[in-house]
Scaffold this active site. Structure first.
Site, PDB file in Angstrom:
ATOM      1  N   ASP A  28      -9.661 -56.707   6.594  1.00 54.61           N
ATOM      2  CA  ASP A  28      -9.397 -55.285   6.820  1.00 54.61           C
ATOM      3  C   ASP A  28      -9.308 -54.968   8.313  1.00 54.61           C
ATOM      4  O   ASP A  28      -9.594 -53.848   8.733  1.00 54.61           O
ATOM      5  CB  ASP A  28     -10.516 -54.443   6.200  1.00 54.61           C
ATOM      6  CG  ASP A  28     -11.904 -54.827   6.719  1.00 54.61           C
ATOM      7  OD1 ASP A  28     -12.223 -56.028   6.743  1.00 54.61           O
ATOM      8  OD2 ASP A  28     -12.671 -53.923   7.114  1.00 54.61           O
ATOM      9  N   ARG A  50       2.179 -59.249  10.327  1.00 53.53           N
ATOM     10  CA  ARG A  50       0.920 -58.961   9.611  1.00 53.53           C
ATOM     11  C   ARG A  50       1.122 -59.234   8.117  1.00 53.53           C
ATOM     12  O   ARG A  50       0.263 -59.783   7.441  1.00 53.53           O
ATOM     13  CB  ARG A  50       0.486 -57.500   9.839  1.00 53.53           C
ATOM     14  CG  ARG A  50       0.090 -57.203  11.276  1.00 53.53           C
ATOM     15  CD  ARG A  50      -0.626 -55.860  11.400  1.00 53.53           C
ATOM     16  NE  ARG A  50       0.208 -54.704  11.150  1.00 53.53           N
ATOM     17  CZ  ARG A  50       0.964 -54.076  12.040  1.00 53.53           C
ATOM     18  NH1 ARG A  50       0.982 -54.511  13.292  1.00 53.53           N
ATOM     19  NH2 ARG A  50       1.673 -53.013  11.712  1.00 53.53           N
ATOM     20  N   LYS A 141     -15.153 -50.082   1.861  1.00 56.99           N
ATOM     21  CA  LYS A 141     -16.055 -50.552   2.912  1.00 56.99           C
ATOM     22  C   LYS A 141     -16.101 -49.558   4.071  1.00 56.99           C
ATOM     23  O   LYS A 141     -15.080 -48.947   4.402  1.00 56.99           O
ATOM     24  CB  LYS A 141     -15.579 -51.897   3.442  1.00 56.99           C
ATOM     25  CG  LYS A 141     -16.602 -52.549   4.348  1.00 56.99           C
ATOM     26  CD  LYS A 141     -15.998 -53.559   5.274  1.00 56.99           C
ATOM     27  CE  LYS A 141     -15.573 -52.895   6.568  1.00 56.99           C
ATOM     28  NZ  LYS A 141     -15.212 -53.852   7.608  1.00 56.99           N
ATOM     29  N   GLU A 183     -22.181 -51.099   5.108  1.00 59.43           N
ATOM     30  CA  GLU A 183     -22.264 -52.124   6.162  1.00 59.43           C
ATOM     31  C   GLU A 183     -22.919 -51.591   7.438  1.00 59.43           C
ATOM     32  O   GLU A 183     -22.252 -51.027   8.306  1.00 59.43           O
ATOM     33  CB  GLU A 183     -20.855 -52.657   6.483  1.00 59.43           C
ATOM     34  CG  GLU A 183     -20.858 -53.744   7.550  1.00 59.43           C
ATOM     35  CD  GLU A 183     -19.471 -54.347   7.821  1.00 59.43           C
ATOM     36  OE1 GLU A 183     -18.501 -53.968   7.133  1.00 59.43           O
ATOM     37  OE2 GLU A 183     -19.366 -55.179   8.716  1.00 59.43           O
ATOM     38  N   GLU A 185     -24.050 -52.887  10.577  1.00 55.25           N
ATOM     39  CA  GLU A 185     -24.063 -54.130  11.374  1.00 55.25           C
ATOM     40  C   GLU A 185     -24.947 -53.965  12.611  1.00 55.25           C
ATOM     41  O   GLU A 185     -24.825 -52.994  13.350  1.00 55.25           O
ATOM     42  CB  GLU A 185     -22.642 -54.510  11.813  1.00 55.25           C
ATOM     43  CG  GLU A 185     -22.649 -55.740  12.740  1.00 55.25           C
ATOM     44  CD  GLU A 185     -21.265 -56.333  13.035  1.00 55.25           C
ATOM     45  OE1 GLU A 185     -20.249 -55.750  12.599  1.00 55.25           O
ATOM     46  OE2 GLU A 185     -21.232 -57.379  13.703  1.00 55.25           O
ATOM     47  N   LYS A 225     -23.812 -54.824   2.942  1.00 53.56           N
ATOM     48  CA  LYS A 225     -23.211 -55.868   3.791  1.00 53.56           C
ATOM     49  C   LYS A 225     -23.913 -55.845   5.155  1.00 53.56           C
ATOM     50  O   LYS A 225     -23.455 -55.198   6.100  1.00 53.56           O
ATOM     51  CB  LYS A 225     -21.705 -55.599   3.934  1.00 53.56           C
ATOM     52  CG  LYS A 225     -20.992 -56.549   4.888  1.00 53.56           C
ATOM     53  CD  LYS A 225     -19.478 -56.455   4.747  1.00 53.56           C
ATOM     54  CE  LYS A 225     -18.764 -57.248   5.823  1.00 53.56           C
ATOM     55  NZ  LYS A 225     -17.345 -57.427   5.583  1.00 53.56           N
ATOM     56  N   SER A 296     -19.347 -61.733   2.762  1.00 51.53           N
ATOM     57  CA  SER A 296     -18.149 -60.906   2.940  1.00 51.53           C
ATOM     58  C   SER A 296     -17.694 -61.168   4.373  1.00 51.53           C
ATOM     59  O   SER A 296     -17.892 -60.342   5.253  1.00 51.53           O
ATOM     60  CB  SER A 296     -18.489 -59.429   2.714  1.00 51.53           C
ATOM     61  OG  SER A 296     -17.379 -58.627   3.040  1.00 51.53           O
ATOM     62  N   TYR A 355     -14.593 -52.699  19.166  1.00 50.76           N
ATOM     63  CA  TYR A 355     -13.692 -52.626  18.006  1.00 50.76           C
ATOM     64  C   TYR A 355     -12.817 -51.389  18.096  1.00 50.76           C
ATOM     65  O   TYR A 355     -13.143 -50.450  18.783  1.00 50.76           O
ATOM     66  CB  TYR A 355     -14.518 -52.575  16.721  1.00 50.76           C
ATOM     67  CG  TYR A 355     -15.167 -53.892  16.407  1.00 50.76           C
ATOM     68  CD1 TYR A 355     -14.537 -54.827  15.588  1.00 50.76           C
ATOM     69  CD2 TYR A 355     -16.386 -54.219  16.957  1.00 50.76           C
ATOM     70  CE1 TYR A 355     -15.129 -56.035  15.302  1.00 50.76           C
ATOM     71  CE2 TYR A 355     -16.992 -55.437  16.667  1.00 50.76           C
ATOM     72  CZ  TYR A 355     -16.365 -56.337  15.849  1.00 50.76           C
ATOM     73  OH  TYR A 355     -16.953 -57.535  15.575  1.00 50.76           O
TER      74      TYR A 355
HETATM   75  C1  5MM Z   1     -12.292 -58.112   9.444  1.00 48.12           C
HETATM   76  O1  5MM Z   1     -12.851 -57.294  10.483  1.00 48.12           O
HETATM   77  C2  5MM Z   1     -13.294 -56.024  10.045  1.00 48.12           C
HETATM   78  C3  5MM Z   1     -12.571 -54.911  10.680  1.00 48.12           C
HETATM   79  O2  5MM Z   1     -12.868 -54.715  12.018  1.00 48.12           O
HETATM   80  P1  5MM Z   1     -12.100 -53.530  12.817  1.00 48.12           P
HETATM   81  O3  5MM Z   1     -12.346 -52.242  12.125  1.00 48.12           O
HETATM   82  O4  5MM Z   1     -12.725 -53.580  14.131  1.00 48.12           O
HETATM   83  O5  5MM Z   1     -10.686 -53.861  12.934  1.00 48.12           O
HETATM   84  C4  5MM Z   1     -14.832 -55.957  10.150  1.00 48.12           C
HETATM   85  O6  5MM Z   1     -15.368 -54.703   9.789  1.00 48.12           O
HETATM   86  C5  5MM Z   1     -15.367 -56.975   9.189  1.00 48.12           C
HETATM   87  O7  5MM Z   1     -15.064 -56.591   7.870  1.00 48.12           O
HETATM   88  C6  5MM Z   1     -16.855 -57.190   9.271  1.00 48.12           C
HETATM   89  O8  5MM Z   1     -17.355 -57.037  10.579  1.00 48.12           O
HETATM   90  C7  5MM Z   1     -17.149 -58.596   8.826  1.00 48.12           C
HETATM   91  O9  5MM Z   1     -16.353 -59.490   9.569  1.00 48.12           O
HETATM   92  P2  5MM Z   1     -17.074 -60.696  10.324  1.00 48.12           P
HETATM   93  O10 5MM Z   1     -15.997 -61.285  11.181  1.00 48.12           O
HETATM   94  O11 5MM Z   1     -18.201 -60.074  11.111  1.00 48.12           O
HETATM   95  O12 5MM Z   1     -17.556 -61.592   9.215  1.00 48.12           O
END
Ligand code: 5MM
Length: 355
Positions: A28, A50, A141, A183, A185, A225, A296, A355
């Site tokens: 995503d 893409r 998500k 999520e 993080e 997550k 995930s 991000y």
């Molecule tokens: C795939 O990256 C996701 C989207 O990031 P952006 O919104 O910055 O473009 C990110 O949310 C991702 O789903 C999660 O962080 C998990 O990815 P990782 O690489 O941390 O496993």
């Protein structure tokens, strides 16, 4: 429709996503983030490219054996592959449930410290989620980000605001039949040790579930997550994989209700092999709650694949994706043998990544 109308379906979808031996492919990336990934292999960030890359992921034969769901960016949910078939159909043919990132990205948190953010996208979310459901999405998500710093981050304000946003989001998408992946993080940036990560992560996750309680989120129809409980990337501490697995499970046991069917970890900049090894060790442990412990992953599932694809080598890309998907599927059953699948040894963590 109301949450009550969807309860049974939400519970079933969450159970299918959190099936033992399966995990979620996070694909995503927003247009800006996928642009960085494509730039690393000198591929231009165009819609055609893409589509070519994501189409390659979604036509990988056998992927559904290891992957239960794929999180898409909005563009992909409404996109057709080059043969005219929709990406949603491609996923359904593999037995993979389509999901959708519904947040609108991070914004600076007024009143917070410099690095602090909140996640935007709540306005009109129930209606948007309903359109996504009609398009075939069955889960959603929303990613909130917190950082640990020496000057006191995450602040109480940031913890409260991000927990509240996650709970409002979760309730909103459940009203439209989508299972929310929640999520929160905690970034790996920083020089703190693992005990500090554990203490903060416990506080954050508990706050998230208090907010879920207030918002009437149906926990049986939701997934968490989180990041794994690791020391900061600049910490002097060296913790072995066993310690990381134990601390992560301890944090989860202290903060995640048993009614949540699954915890699907993000990889957060861990290398491909480390993400599998930590997950495997967590699944070897005897645990106090019954939640399924899966994955995930974004980077930790896609990195080798992207490199091998290199803009045109579809079969090499798909082979690399399947290898990491199988490794993580085995890790989510506690039977992964380290090194038994090819992986990239490149570090995937980027300090101060915006991000
Ligand atoms: C795939 O990256 C996701 C989207 O990031 P952006 O919104 O910055 O473009 C990110 O949310 C991702 O789903 C999660 O962080 C998990 O990815 P990782 O690489 O941390 O496993």
């Amino acid at each position: 429709m109301t949450l009550n109308y969807y309860k049974e379906e939400l519970k079933n979808t969450a159970a299918s996503l959190a099936k033992a031996g399966k995990g979620i492919l996070a694909v995503d990336e927003s247009t800006k983030t996928i642009g960085k990934r494509l730039a690393s292999i000198n591929v231009e960030n165009t819609e055609e490219n893409r589509k070519a890359y994501r189409g390659l992921l979604f036509t990988t034969k056998g992927l559904g054996e290891y992957i239960s769901g794929a999180i898409l960016f909005e563009e992909t949910l409404f996109q057709n592959h080059t043969d005219g078939e929709s990406m949603v159909k491609k996923l359904e043919k593999l037995g993979v449930i389509p999901g959708i990132k519904v947040d609108k990205g991070l914004r600076p948190l007024s009143g917070g410290n410099d690095v602090e953010t909140f996640c935007s996208g709540l306005d009109g979310l129930v209606e948007r989620a309903s359109d996504y459901y009609s398009q075939g999405a069955r889960f959603a998500k929303w990613r909130a980000v917190l950082q640990i710093t020496e000057d006191g981050c995450p602040s109480k304000l940031s913890i409260k605001e991000n927990a509240w946003g996650l709970a409002r989001y979760a309730r909103s998408v459940q009203e439209s039949g989508l299972v929310p992946i929640i999520e929160p993080e905690i970034l790996m940036d920083g020089s703190h040790g693992i005990n500090k990560t554990a203490a903060i992560q416990e506080e954050v996750i508990k706050e998230v579930y208090m907010a879920c309680q207030l918002n009437g989120v149906y926990l049986e129809g939701s997934l968490l997550k989180p990041s794994m409980t690791v020391q900061g990337a600049d910490s002097k501490e060296q913790n072995d994989p066993q310690k990381i697995a134990e601390m992560t499970i301890r944090t989860m046991e202290r903060s995640v209700p048993a009614s949540v069917p699954g915890i699907v970890f993000l990889s957060g900049g861990l290398g491909e092999e480390a993400a599998s090894i930590y997950l495997n060790l967590m699944n070897k442990q005897i645990r106090k709650a019954n939640w399924n412990v899966g994955f995930s992953y974004g980077r930790a599932l896609q990195h080798s694949c992207l490199k091998e694809w290199n803009g045109n080598n579809d079969s090499a890309g798909q082979k690399a994706l399947l290898a990491r998907a199988q490794a993580n599927s085995e890790a989510s059953k506690g039977c992964y043998i380290a090194g038994s699948q090819p992986s990239s040894d490149e570090a995937l963590f980027v300090a101060g990544y915006k991000y």
